[in-house]
Motif scaffolding. Sequence first.
Motif, PDB file in Angstrom:
ATOM      1  N   ASP A   1       4.037   6.534  44.973  1.00  0.00           N
ATOM      2  CA  ASP A   1       5.493   6.623  45.123  1.00  0.00           C
ATOM      3  C   ASP A   1       5.934   8.080  45.260  1.00  0.00           C
ATOM      4  OD1 ASP A   1       5.690   3.893  44.949  1.00  0.00           O
ATOM      5  OD2 ASP A   1       6.330   3.866  42.840  1.00  0.00           O
ATOM      6  N   ASP A   2       5.365   8.934  44.408  1.00  0.00           N
ATOM      7  CA  ASP A   2       5.712  10.353  44.480  1.00  0.00           C
ATOM      8  C   ASP A   2       5.293  10.947  45.819  1.00  0.00           C
ATOM      9  OD1 ASP A   2       6.784  10.195  41.974  1.00  0.00           O
ATOM     10  OD2 ASP A   2       5.088  11.170  40.948  1.00  0.00           O
ATOM     11  N   ARG A   3       4.151  10.519  46.323  1.00  0.00           N
ATOM     12  CA  ARG A   3       3.675  11.018  47.617  1.00  0.00           C
ATOM     13  C   ARG A   3       4.626  10.582  48.733  1.00  0.00           C
ATOM     14  NH1 ARG A   3       0.754  15.115  49.509  1.00  0.00           N
ATOM     15  NH2 ARG A   3      -0.028  14.622  51.551  1.00  0.00           N
ATOM     16  N   ALA A   4       5.097   9.327  48.668  1.00  0.00           N
ATOM     17  CA  ALA A   4       6.046   8.839  49.670  1.00  0.00           C
ATOM     18  C   ALA A   4       7.346   9.638  49.593  1.00  0.00           C
ATOM     19  CB  ALA A   4       6.315   7.349  49.460  1.00  0.00           C
ATOM     20  N   ASP A   5       7.814   9.911  48.368  1.00  0.00           N
ATOM     21  CA  ASP A   5       9.019  10.734  48.210  1.00  0.00           C
ATOM     22  C   ASP A   5       8.794  12.124  48.791  1.00  0.00           C
ATOM     23  OD1 ASP A   5      10.290   8.670  46.929  1.00  0.00           O
ATOM     24  OD2 ASP A   5       9.979   9.461  44.902  1.00  0.00           O
ATOM     25  N   PHE A   6       7.643  12.684  48.522  1.00  0.00           N
ATOM     26  CA  PHE A   6       7.316  14.010  49.044  1.00  0.00           C
ATOM     27  C   PHE A   6       7.337  14.009  50.571  1.00  0.00           C
ATOM     28  CE2 PHE A   6       3.937  16.682  50.831  1.00  0.00           C
ATOM     29  CZ  PHE A   6       4.429  17.928  50.491  1.00  0.00           C
ATOM     30  N   GLU A   7       6.736  12.989  51.181  1.00  0.00           N
ATOM     31  CA  GLU A   7       6.690  12.912  52.645  1.00  0.00           C
ATOM     32  C   GLU A   7       8.098  12.787  53.226  1.00  0.00           C
ATOM     33  OE1 GLU A   7       4.181  13.466  54.605  1.00  0.00           O
ATOM     34  OE2 GLU A   7       2.767  13.659  52.944  1.00  0.00           O
TER      35      GLU A   7
ATOM     36  N   GLU B   1      10.921  13.849  51.864  1.00  0.00           N
ATOM     37  CA  GLU B   1      11.598  15.134  51.696  1.00  0.00           C
ATOM     38  C   GLU B   1      11.042  16.182  52.658  1.00  0.00           C
ATOM     39  OE1 GLU B   1      14.329  15.869  49.935  1.00  0.00           O
ATOM     40  OE2 GLU B   1      14.404  13.719  49.539  1.00  0.00           O
ATOM     41  N   ARG B   2       9.755  16.092  52.937  1.00  0.00           N
ATOM     42  CA  ARG B   2       9.150  17.032  53.883  1.00  0.00           C
ATOM     43  C   ARG B   2       9.726  16.825  55.281  1.00  0.00           C
ATOM     44  NH1 ARG B   2       4.416  20.231  53.809  1.00  0.00           N
ATOM     45  NH2 ARG B   2       4.355  21.263  55.802  1.00  0.00           N
ATOM     46  N   GLU B   3       9.844  15.552  55.702  1.00  0.00           N
ATOM     47  CA  GLU B   3      10.434  15.252  57.004  1.00  0.00           C
ATOM     48  C   GLU B   3      11.895  15.700  57.058  1.00  0.00           C
ATOM     49  OE1 GLU B   3       9.818  11.079  57.532  1.00  0.00           O
ATOM     50  OE2 GLU B   3       7.642  11.302  57.757  1.00  0.00           O
ATOM     51  N   ARG B   4      12.620  15.486  55.967  1.00  0.00           N
ATOM     52  CA  ARG B   4      14.022  15.914  55.897  1.00  0.00           C
ATOM     53  C   ARG B   4      14.116  17.433  56.011  1.00  0.00           C
ATOM     54  NH1 ARG B   4      17.041  16.888  51.065  1.00  0.00           N
ATOM     55  NH2 ARG B   4      19.237  17.015  51.545  1.00  0.00           N
ATOM     56  N   ALA B   5      13.254  18.137  55.308  1.00  0.00           N
ATOM     57  CA  ALA B   5      13.253  19.602  55.373  1.00  0.00           C
ATOM     58  C   ALA B   5      12.925  20.079  56.786  1.00  0.00           C
ATOM     59  CB  ALA B   5      12.257  20.175  54.367  1.00  0.00           C
ATOM     60  N   ASP B   6      11.995  19.402  57.447  1.00  0.00           N
ATOM     61  CA  ASP B   6      11.655  19.776  58.827  1.00  0.00           C
ATOM     62  C   ASP B   6      12.855  19.572  59.760  1.00  0.00           C
ATOM     63  OD1 ASP B   6       9.108  20.462  58.039  1.00  0.00           O
ATOM     64  OD2 ASP B   6       8.172  18.595  58.737  1.00  0.00           O
ATOM     65  N   ARG B   7      13.558  18.443  59.596  1.00  0.00           N
ATOM     66  CA  ARG B   7      14.745  18.198  60.425  1.00  0.00           C
ATOM     67  C   ARG B   7      15.816  19.258  60.168  1.00  0.00           C
ATOM     68  NH1 ARG B   7      13.982  12.896  58.721  1.00  0.00           N
ATOM     69  NH2 ARG B   7      15.760  13.071  57.326  1.00  0.00           N
ATOM     70  N   LEU B   8      16.040  19.587  58.913  1.00  0.00           N
ATOM     71  CA  LEU B   8      17.038  20.603  58.577  1.00  0.00           C
ATOM     72  C   LEU B   8      16.638  21.971  59.120  1.00  0.00           C
ATOM     73  CD1 LEU B   8      17.930  19.584  54.919  1.00  0.00           C
ATOM     74  CD2 LEU B   8      19.367  19.352  56.949  1.00  0.00           C
ATOM     75  N   THR B   9      15.352  22.265  59.129  1.00  0.00           N
ATOM     76  CA  THR B   9      14.880  23.536  59.687  1.00  0.00           C
ATOM     77  C   THR B   9      15.179  23.603  61.179  1.00  0.00           C
ATOM     78  OG1 THR B   9      13.134  23.668  58.028  1.00  0.00           O
ATOM     79  CG2 THR B   9      12.845  24.999  60.007  1.00  0.00           C
ATOM     80  N   VAL B  10      14.941  22.500  61.898  1.00  0.00           N
ATOM     81  CA  VAL B  10      15.231  22.458  63.334  1.00  0.00           C
ATOM     82  C   VAL B  10      16.731  22.636  63.563  1.00  0.00           C
ATOM     83  CG1 VAL B  10      15.264  20.937  65.352  1.00  0.00           C
ATOM     84  CG2 VAL B  10      13.202  21.112  63.955  1.00  0.00           C
ATOM     85  N   GLU B  11      17.558  21.948  62.772  1.00  0.00           N
ATOM     86  CA  GLU B  11      19.004  22.081  62.915  1.00  0.00           C
ATOM     87  C   GLU B  11      19.451  23.514  62.632  1.00  0.00           C
ATOM     88  OE1 GLU B  11      21.086  19.203  60.534  1.00  0.00           O
ATOM     89  OE2 GLU B  11      19.969  17.531  61.408  1.00  0.00           O
ATOM     90  N   LEU B  12      18.859  24.130  61.607  1.00  0.00           N
ATOM     91  CA  LEU B  12      19.204  25.509  61.272  1.00  0.00           C
ATOM     92  C   LEU B  12      18.820  26.465  62.398  1.00  0.00           C
ATOM     93  CD1 LEU B  12      20.271  27.529  59.182  1.00  0.00           C
ATOM     94  CD2 LEU B  12      17.953  27.638  58.253  1.00  0.00           C
ATOM     95  N   LEU B  13      17.665  26.259  62.991  1.00  0.00           N
ATOM     96  CA  LEU B  13      17.242  27.110  64.110  1.00  0.00           C
ATOM     97  C   LEU B  13      18.175  26.940  65.312  1.00  0.00           C
ATOM     98  CD1 LEU B  13      13.354  26.739  63.891  1.00  0.00           C
ATOM     99  CD2 LEU B  13      14.723  28.762  63.336  1.00  0.00           C
ATOM    100  N   GLN B  14      18.584  25.689  65.573  1.00  0.00           N
ATOM    101  CA  GLN B  14      19.508  25.458  66.682  1.00  0.00           C
ATOM    102  C   GLN B  14      20.862  26.121  66.413  1.00  0.00           C
ATOM    103  OE1 GLN B  14      19.532  21.193  66.905  1.00  0.00           O
ATOM    104  NE2 GLN B  14      17.785  21.103  68.305  1.00  0.00           N
TER     105      GLN B  14
END
Length: 149
Positions: free
Chosen positions: A84-90, A92-105
């Motif tokens: 469960d923790d691993r799924a939560d981590f994944e 959050e990791r995908e969310r952080a990646d999306r936010l990074t792309v939005e921030l770069l744009q």
Amino acid sequence: MSVETLTYAALGARLNISPAAARSLAKRLRLPRSLSDDGKALVSVDLAEIRHTPRPPGGRQAGNIALFESLQAAIARLEARAADDRADFERERERADRLTVELLQATAEVMAAKEVTARLEDEVAALRTGGRAGGSIDSHGQTDADWDI
């Protein structure tokens, strides 16, 4: 009270326990011991005074099995929680990646807007100082060249 002299094997047979358990019992009760002619230990014991009830066989093993099963259950719970923790981590990791792309744009858009702003400010400054080749600009936006003097 009849005191008998028995070997550990004979004492174990009378009490329905193993010879090793009989030896342990004799030590625990501090029964008098001696050696026979053939080198075996003899124990002087009054069986009427001994109140020994042997444990059922496998009692310790049953406890070990119960402990083993409880440990397995705990391991299973921990593995499920780790999954469960691993799924939560994944997630959050995908969310952080999306936010990074939005921030770069957004950063790229801000930089482009700053460049446009700087260019427009330069043009405004040039217009205010009369930077055009035809002369200065009056209050109505006309240059000296527009007046046929």
